[in-house]
Design a protein around this motif. Structure first.
Motif, short mmCIF file in Angstrom:
data_model
loop_
_atom_site.label_atom_id
_atom_site.label_comp_id
_atom_site.label_asym_id
_atom_site.label_seq_id
_atom_site.Cartn_x
_atom_site.Cartn_y
_atom_site.Cartn_z
N PHE A 1 1.00 -1.32 -0.20
CA PHE A 1 0.07 0.11 0.05
C PHE A 1 0.86 1.09 -0.10
N ASN A 2 2.06 1.04 0.35
CA ASN A 2 3.09 2.06 0.73
C ASN A 2 3.96 2.83 -0.52
N LYS A 3 3.70 2.20 -1.59
CA LYS A 3 4.67 2.48 -2.85
C LYS A 3 3.82 2.47 -4.08
N PRO A 4 4.14 3.10 -5.11
CA PRO A 4 3.49 2.93 -6.24
C PRO A 4 3.77 1.22 -6.81
N VAL A 5 2.47 0.64 -7.31
CA VAL A 5 2.45 -0.36 -7.96
C VAL A 5 1.93 -0.37 -9.15
N VAL A 6 2.69 -0.56 -10.42
CA VAL A 6 2.36 -0.87 -11.74
C VAL A 6 2.03 -2.13 -12.02
N VAL A 7 0.64 -2.25 -12.43
CA VAL A 7 0.13 -3.52 -12.69
C VAL A 7 -0.15 -3.86 -14.17
N TYR A 8 0.34 -4.95 -14.47
CA TYR A 8 0.51 -5.08 -16.09
C TYR A 8 0.01 -6.50 -16.36
N CYS A 9 -0.55 -6.60 -17.90
CA CYS A 9 -0.80 -7.92 -18.41
C CYS A 9 -0.36 -7.94 -19.75
#
Length: 126
Positions: free
Chosen positions: A82-90
């Motif tokens: 929750f505490n840093k950017p998360v780049v989600v990809y597919c």
């Protein structure tokens, strides 16, 4: 609020007031990142990568992201920071959008970013 409509009836012009019901619903706003921007971001700061493809797709080609297939995303949400950017990809960016929407709605994530175009765009532009 009302609007006025005009119609012609039997050769006569007729104006009448019609009530308007306004229904505004904000659906979903999502942050997107282009492959070139992600590459630059990865060089500058700590970003978590989350791959929501299937294991065989991940094994065939990946950029180092943590693998949580879309079908497991709800059950494995606690693995996502929750505490840093998360780049989600597919592969194309569609499953990642679905994953983000589910995670934001169910668990209140605010740090998720969709990789526009997914791995196909990544391969094409980099």
């Amino acid at each position: 609020m009302s609007i006025y409509t005009t119609r012609f009836f039997a050769g006569r012009r007729e104006e009448r007031e019609v009530p308007v019901l306004l229904y505004i619903r904000v659906t979903h706003f999502m942050t997107h990142i282009l492959p070139q921007e992600l590459k630059s971001l990865l060089e500058k700061e700590e970003v978590c990568l989350l791959d929501v493809r299937e294991p065989d797709e991940h094994e065939a080609y990946n950029i180092g992201g943590m693998l949580i297939p879309l079908s497991d995303i709800i059950l494995s949400h606690q693995k996502i920071p929750f505490n840093k950017p998360v780049v989600v990809y597919c592969r194309k960016g569609i499953r990642s959008q679905i994953a983000i929407q589910k995670l934001e709605e169910k668990f209140g994530f605010t740090n998720l970013i969709n990789l526009s175009g997914g791995m196909e765009a990544w391969k094409k532009h980099l």
